[in-house]
Design an enzyme around this catalytic site. Structure first.
Site, short mmCIF file in Angstrom:
data_model
loop_
_atom_site.label_atom_id
_atom_site.label_comp_id
_atom_site.label_asym_id
_atom_site.label_seq_id
_atom_site.Cartn_x
_atom_site.Cartn_y
_atom_site.Cartn_z
N SER A 5 -11.24 -0.88 -0.74
CA SER A 5 -9.98 -0.94 0.02
C SER A 5 -10.22 -1.17 1.50
O SER A 5 -9.36 -1.72 2.19
CB SER A 5 -9.21 0.38 -0.15
OG SER A 5 -8.68 0.50 -1.43
N HIS A 44 -3.62 5.96 3.33
CA HIS A 44 -4.41 4.80 2.91
C HIS A 44 -3.88 3.51 3.53
O HIS A 44 -4.65 2.69 4.07
CB HIS A 44 -4.40 4.72 1.38
CG HIS A 44 -5.33 3.72 0.79
ND1 HIS A 44 -4.99 2.39 0.64
CD2 HIS A 44 -6.57 3.85 0.28
CE1 HIS A 44 -5.99 1.74 0.06
NE2 HIS A 44 -6.97 2.60 -0.17
N ASP A 92 0.84 -1.21 0.00
CA ASP A 92 0.00 0.00 0.00
C ASP A 92 0.88 1.26 0.00
O ASP A 92 1.99 1.24 -0.52
CB ASP A 92 -0.93 -0.03 1.22
CG ASP A 92 -2.31 0.52 0.93
OD1 ASP A 92 -2.42 1.73 0.70
OD2 ASP A 92 -3.27 -0.26 0.92
#
Length: 278
Positions: A222, A49, A17
């Site tokens: 996600s 994220h 990520d």
């Protein structure tokens, strides 16, 4: 060499990520950090994220008094930074990270690979390379869990590498609506039913960079994907000798039909309690 996750070391989850911030909710469970963009040695996340995703897997909720706890708070995180501060990356870095995880899975007890990212262009070559890489990881015994992508809800909108037949592809159960949903839908270019399973992904709160106790809200597949990875980590804590194929079949058994089509909801929404009782 015997996998360390079979010897009381805890289940290792590789998160590919934007990086990871050393949030208080991770304690000392960030076991490795590999930066494929800037070669920095210490864990960091210039986007947020990756920290959010990792928190949904393994945050222990310490900073929130247990309110925002991940699914598997004893799991170890092995982070590969493959995306920049804008959340962009390239196929080569993803492939290199997957290969790095394969090479180091014994060292860090890695059983699960969480890929909450996907290619947004339709270049067949890039998609094929990503699919080949995740399938090699799967064949090496790793449980690869990847997002369906946020290009839906129209058919044929699963992003790579989620189009792989082998890996576990996760959509968002609360982002399936035909008018407002964004969760990627199948079939894949090879006419494979996808996603495999869904979990809630809208307005999810998890760990955030910027302070030891920060949290943030994000939405998308996600956020659904690490919930499934966390559930699998709990299952592997319970029974370390399960294979990736066996895990996939158990997920199917524990799915609750939501009434959507197979190419929208997969088998259905994962019931974690039922899954862990199987």
């Amino acid at each position: 060499m015997k996998n360390k996750s079979l010897t009381g070391q805890g289940v290792g989850v590789a998160v590919l990520d934007t990086g990871i911030f050393p949030h208080i909710d991770f304690d000392n469970r960030i076991k490795a950090f590999q930066d494929f963009l800037n070669n920095r040695k210490r864990p960091y996340d210039d986007n947020g994220h990756g920290t959010h995703v990792a928190g949904l897997i393994a945050g222990n909720g310490k900073a929130s008094g247990g309110r925002y706890k991940g699914i598997a708070p004893n799991a170890h995180i092995i982070c590969a930074k493959i995306l920049d501060k804008r959340g962009n990356g390239n196929v080569r870095d993803v492939m290199d990270a997957i290969h790095w995880v394969e090479e180091n899975k014994e060292e860090y007890g890695i059983r699960i690979v969480n890929i909450s990212v996907g290619t947004v262009n339709n270049q067949a070559k890039n998609s094929a390379q990503l699919v080949k890489a995740v399938e090699e990881a799967w064949d090496a015994g790793l449980v690869v869990v990847t997002a369906a992508g946020n290009m839906g809800p129209l058919p044929g909108t699963i992003t790579a590498p989620g189009i792989s037949r082998k890996v576990i592809t996760v959509g968002s159960s609360d982002l399936l609506d035909s008018r407002t949903g964004i969760s990627g839908s199948g079939p894949t270019p090879e006419c494979i039913f996808k996603p495999d399973i869904v979990m809630p992904g809208s307005h999810v709160i998890s760990c955030s960079p910027g302070g030891k106790g920060n949290y943030a809200e994000k939405s998308g597949t996600s956020m659904s994907t690490p919930k499934v990875s966390g559930a699998i980590a709990l299952m592997l804590e319970k029974d370390p000798y399960l294979t990736n194929v066996e895990i996939k079949m158990l997920l199917k058994e524990a799915a609750v039909d939501l009434g959507y089509g197979r190419n929208q909801q997969g088998w259905g929404e994962l019931d974690i309690d039922a899954f862990l009782k199987l």
